[in-house]
Design a protein around this motif. Structure first.
Motif, PDB file in Angstrom:
ATOM      1  N   GLU A 164       0.635  -1.280  -0.078  1.00  0.00           N
ATOM      2  CA  GLU A 164      -0.112   0.089   0.004  1.00  0.00           C
ATOM      3  C   GLU A 164       0.957   1.106  -0.078  1.00  0.00           C
ATOM      4  O   GLU A 164       1.595   1.193   0.895  1.00  0.00           O
ATOM      5  N   TRP A 202       1.175   5.623  -1.179  1.00  0.00           N
ATOM      6  CA  TRP A 202       0.417   7.026  -1.604  1.00  0.00           C
ATOM      7  C   TRP A 202       1.170   7.735  -2.366  1.00  0.00           C
ATOM      8  O   TRP A 202       2.438   7.866  -2.489  1.00  0.00           O
ATOM      9  N   THR A 216       5.694   7.215  -5.015  1.00  0.00           N
ATOM     10  CA  THR A 216       4.867   7.036  -3.944  1.00  0.00           C
ATOM     11  C   THR A 216       5.509   6.937  -2.652  1.00  0.00           C
ATOM     12  O   THR A 216       6.944   6.695  -2.765  1.00  0.00           O
ATOM     13  N   PRO A 246      -4.374   6.901  -3.083  1.00  0.00           N
ATOM     14  CA  PRO A 246      -3.724   5.685  -2.367  1.00  0.00           C
ATOM     15  C   PRO A 246      -3.603   4.814  -3.792  1.00  0.00           C
ATOM     16  O   PRO A 246      -4.327   4.939  -4.846  1.00  0.00           O
ATOM     17  N   VAL A 247      -2.623   4.278  -3.572  1.00  0.00           N
ATOM     18  CA  VAL A 247      -1.918   3.332  -4.688  1.00  0.00           C
ATOM     19  C   VAL A 247      -1.764   2.104  -4.236  1.00  0.00           C
ATOM     20  O   VAL A 247      -1.023   1.607  -3.113  1.00  0.00           O
ATOM     21  N   TYR A 248      -1.713   0.915  -4.932  1.00  0.00           N
ATOM     22  CA  TYR A 248      -1.310  -0.439  -4.828  1.00  0.00           C
ATOM     23  C   TYR A 248      -0.471  -0.860  -5.958  1.00  0.00           C
ATOM     24  O   TYR A 248      -0.876  -0.757  -7.022  1.00  0.00           O
ATOM     25  N   SER A 291       3.020  -3.725  -7.086  1.00  0.00           N
ATOM     26  CA  SER A 291       3.596  -4.907  -6.945  1.00  0.00           C
ATOM     27  C   SER A 291       4.750  -4.925  -7.957  1.00  0.00           C
ATOM     28  O   SER A 291       4.975  -4.136  -8.540  1.00  0.00           O
ATOM     29  N   ARG A 349      -1.192   0.967  -9.565  1.00  0.00           N
ATOM     30  CA  ARG A 349      -2.482   1.428  -9.968  1.00  0.00           C
ATOM     31  C   ARG A 349      -3.050   2.327  -8.765  1.00  0.00           C
ATOM     32  O   ARG A 349      -2.955   2.050  -7.545  1.00  0.00           O
ATOM     33  N   GLU A 350      -4.002   3.011  -9.100  1.00  0.00           N
ATOM     34  CA  GLU A 350      -5.067   3.775  -8.156  1.00  0.00           C
ATOM     35  C   GLU A 350      -5.801   2.656  -7.447  1.00  0.00           C
ATOM     36  O   GLU A 350      -6.437   2.064  -8.031  1.00  0.00           O
ATOM     37  N   ALA A 351      -5.706   2.792  -6.000  1.00  0.00           N
ATOM     38  CA  ALA A 351      -6.276   1.842  -5.315  1.00  0.00           C
ATOM     39  C   ALA A 351      -7.907   2.334  -5.377  1.00  0.00           C
ATOM     40  O   ALA A 351      -8.552   3.342  -5.695  1.00  0.00           O
ATOM     41  N   GLU A 352      -8.994   1.217  -4.724  1.00  0.00           N
ATOM     42  CA  GLU A 352     -10.121   1.707  -4.681  1.00  0.00           C
ATOM     43  C   GLU A 352     -10.715   2.699  -3.603  1.00  0.00           C
ATOM     44  O   GLU A 352     -11.512   3.278  -3.626  1.00  0.00           O
TER      45      GLU A 352
END
Length: 360
Positions: free
Chosen positions: A146, A148, A209, A233-235, A237, A334-337
């Motif tokens: 997680e 940002w 981020t 918020p960004v996730y 991997s 990707r931008e998180a939900e």
């Protein structure tokens, strides 16, 4: 690598953290460091001026009984009781260290003072306490999934996250080589010339981020003093290269060297005192093996701002990358939900407050 004091004491930002922390723990250290740093500051009497609040005939203004000596400061540093360090004190010292980083001119007097051998040696007990703290362990952690992204514009001016890193890196590679060629033709040969240009060590158009909000809002090198930020918020991997020590940065530069001598020579001479060939990682080539590069806070304090020997006649500087930040080289973030957040800095304070977190 064992948590030796050199993880703090080898790096200018780590030493500055120690000085700021010591000044917070001891008013005597604060007073002595203020006086001694002023005498060492390259802007003494011009950009930096000391105003006396009181004076007597026995010494410098504000220091009855005589001006403090380097030996006085070293003795005070060694007498500090740091057994009850708090995370808040460490965070505040880290903020001061980051805020005062500069890679386009000579180091400030405080940074010069913190680099003197007698002071470095006197920092050792304090550095050992920092390295034994839970905070240091958190500062050494690898990238979390997680993240940002910080957009310093208002939430009313929404913008998508940067995408297509391959195109951005291709453009950066062409531009930096063109800049280097032009600098070799046009810039003065005299390394002492008052000339500044591009001093940072990484591409600016990639997604970057951070791992902790709101702490990261105060951990910005060369800040423009923004008072509000949209936090996204960004996730992410993928394969992440971790910079935990200066040796990690050196490895990147040796594995993927890109010469930037002409374009960085004047700025990095001013900040490090070294004149010679300079390299940075070729981020376009690096992207063939890694999706992201994460700079831990521990890695930042050990690495940033140093002239690091890469080869027999080449060196590098890590400049402009903030602590606990991740640079994304692959299209794997990707931008998180979760909703974006708007933060504002409190008046007359370094603290930030969450204003609202609207739905997407």
């Amino acid at each position: 690598m064992n948590a030796e004091p050199e993880l703090l004491l080898d790096g200018p930002r780590g030493r500055r953290l120690c000085l700021e922390l010591a000044a917070e723990l001891s008013p005597d250290v604060r007073n002595a460091a203020f006086s001694l740093a002023y005498e060492l500051d390259p802007g003494k009497g011009t950009s930096t001026v000391m105003f006396a609040l009181s004076s007597d005939d026995s010494g410098d203004p504000g220091f009855p009984g005589g001006a403090p000596s380097l030996e006085d400061l070293a003795a005070e540093l060694q007498s500090i009781d740091a057994s009850s360090l708090t995370s808040g004190q460490l965070a505040a010292a880290r903020e001061c260290s980051v805020r005062n980083a500069r890679y386009w001119q000579e180091p400030a007097g405080e940074d010069v003072l913190a680099s003197l051998p007698a002071v470095v040696d006197a920092f050792r007990p304090l550095a050992e306490q920092v390295l034994a703290s839970p905070t240091w362990r958190s500062w050494s952690q690898p990238r979390r999934p997680e993240q940002w992204a910080i957009d310093w514009r208002s939430a009313e001016d929404p913008a998508p996250l940067p995408r297509d890193p391959h195109q951005a890196l291709s453009r950066w590679a062409k531009e930096i080589r063109a800049e280097e060629a032009q600098a070799a033709r046009d810039r003065p040969q005299n390394v002492y010339a008052n000339f500044s240009g591009n001093w940072w060590s990484f591409p600016g158009r990639l997604l970057r981020t951070v791992g902790a909000i709101p702490a990261a809002l105060n951990l910005v090198e060369d800040s423009f003093g923004e008072k509000q930020a949209t936090v996204i918020p960004v996730y992410g991997s993928g394969r992440t290269f971790e910079i935990q020590t200066a040796e990690d940065w050196i490895l990147l530069c040796r594995s993927f060297p890109l010469e930037v001598t002409a374009s960085r020579r004047h700025d990095w001479f001013h900040t490090t005192g070294r004149d010679g060939r300079w390299v940075i990682p070729d981020w376009q080539l690096l992207a063939g093996e890694w999706d992201a590069v994460h700079l831990t806070t521990a890695g930042y304090l050990h690495t940033a701002g140093r002239a690091l020997q890469v080869g027999a006649d080449t060196a590098s500087v890590l400049a402009g990358l903030d602590p606990d930040s991740t640079l994304w080289l692959g299209d794997v973030a990707r931008e998180a939900e979760a909703p974006r957040q708007l933060w504002r800095q409190n008046p007359n304070s370094d603290d930030w407050s969450l204003v609202h977190s609207p739905g997407r």
